[in-house]
Scaffold this active site. Sequence first.
Site, PDB file in Angstrom:
ATOM      1  CG  ASN A 149      -0.347  -0.107   2.508  1.00 27.58           C
ATOM      2  OD1 ASN A 149       0.706  -0.728   2.665  1.00 27.58           O
ATOM      3  ND2 ASN A 149      -0.960   0.485   3.518  1.00 27.58           N
ATOM      4  CD  GLU A 245       4.859  -0.066  12.907  1.00 26.56           C
ATOM      5  OE1 GLU A 245       3.635   0.116  13.064  1.00 26.56           O
ATOM      6  OE2 GLU A 245       5.714   0.438  13.639  1.00 26.56           O
ATOM      7  CB  CYS A 279      -2.021   0.358   8.671  1.00 29.19           C
ATOM      8  SG  CYS A 279      -1.125  -0.881   7.731  1.00 29.19           S
TER       9      CYS A 279
END
Length: 470
Positions: A149, A245, A279
């Site tokens: 992304n 993450e 996210c």
Amino acid sequence: MEFYLAGQWQDRDDRIEVINPANGEVIDTVPKASADDVETALNAAVEGAREMAKLSGYRRFEILRRTADLMVENREDLARTLSQEEGKTIHEARTEVDRARQTIELSGEEAKRLTGEVLPLDGGEGVSGKLGFTLRVPCGVVAAITPFNFPLNLVSHKVGPALAGGNSIILKPASDTPLVALKFVKLLLEAGLPERGISTLTGSGSTIGSKICSDNRVRKISFTGSQEVGEKICHAAGIKKVTMELGSNSPLIVLPDADLDKVVNAVVASGYANAGQVCISAQRLIVDESMHDELMQRLIPKIESIVAGNPLQEETQMGPMVRESDAVRVESWIQEAVSQGAKLACGGERNGAFVSPALILETKPDMKIVNDELFGPGVAVSRARDIDDAIHMANDTRYGLSAGIFTQDVDSAVRFAKEVQSGNIHINWGPMWRTDLMPYGGLKDSGLGKEGPKYAIEEMTESKTVVIHS
């Protein structure tokens, strides 16, 4: 394109197609790495780690500074490559290139600031004539596994600090978006990075990722991706440093005293950027019931006005999802929520990899669109009775990456900051905000450790204690 392995650009007969999600066309192909390639990369990285450790902090700064300059010179090519392989609009892609350049620049600056501390050893009972201090030294070999992304900036957030700290690095970019990462590696080498300072392997994570992460020659792993994959990596890693993450379903609380114009702008910016594939995208909008209807009346027309289409066209505001299969999943989650009693206020229609920006009302905590990570262009709206109810709903998740609240009441804002279980807290803006120098990381199943060049370098180096006895 070829991948860069052990000081050489190399090709393989087995190749992976890189698809433009906007039109389904093949942009390019990349080699599919094998287990043997991983072994070659590890051997080269061990040698590269010795070379990198010998470089002065200033020399590492010079390499990263020059890389940042080259990123400026190649801005449009990087942005168009990024847009074509990921589906991000050209405006979003240019912004990502600018952010990645800043991340590399910041990493270079931190290379000059690695420091230890003098230890007050005479504070120990009976201690005299001792001088103590700490040294910060490289971990050695760093493995970086990055998602689709933000295929340039999140690569920069791992590669920049690793090199600044004097490590070598093995980079495994997402198979959907490897091209901009490979172009970035070319710029690093042009800037003077030692040949074995980096290797980049393209291919299946299940084939090469687990072999990289389980090898004891790797001393640090930095991963951005799903919670499920992150957990598998942690199990495989053994005794080594890890930064994870991971996912989220970020909440945004709106209290009765909120500025609704700012709320509308924040929801549009936080909920639909990069087609919701962020996210920290605002997935859960928790609205005090006293002003729920008024906010929806203002918000729905703004969402409906988002221009979706060809990401390379200047007027486009939202592009496709990275894969049509992901668009199918998002569409099905929305339809499932509606079948369970939610109301689709706008959007949610799919055309190939495109899903129109969706707003789903009257959602409940047990719905998949609320409970799991949607990672698509949809915002789920729930009503809250008061701030107690809102905070409870915000915390009713296994995730904790980012959260936001709109309120003019300082007591409510401070209470939110203290009580909401999230690594990043935003007051009077949405959860999707980050500047690249800040510490960034999650709580609970959203991960371990912090990114941001200064903080990532701390995680990619080791501290040694030195005592001189006289």
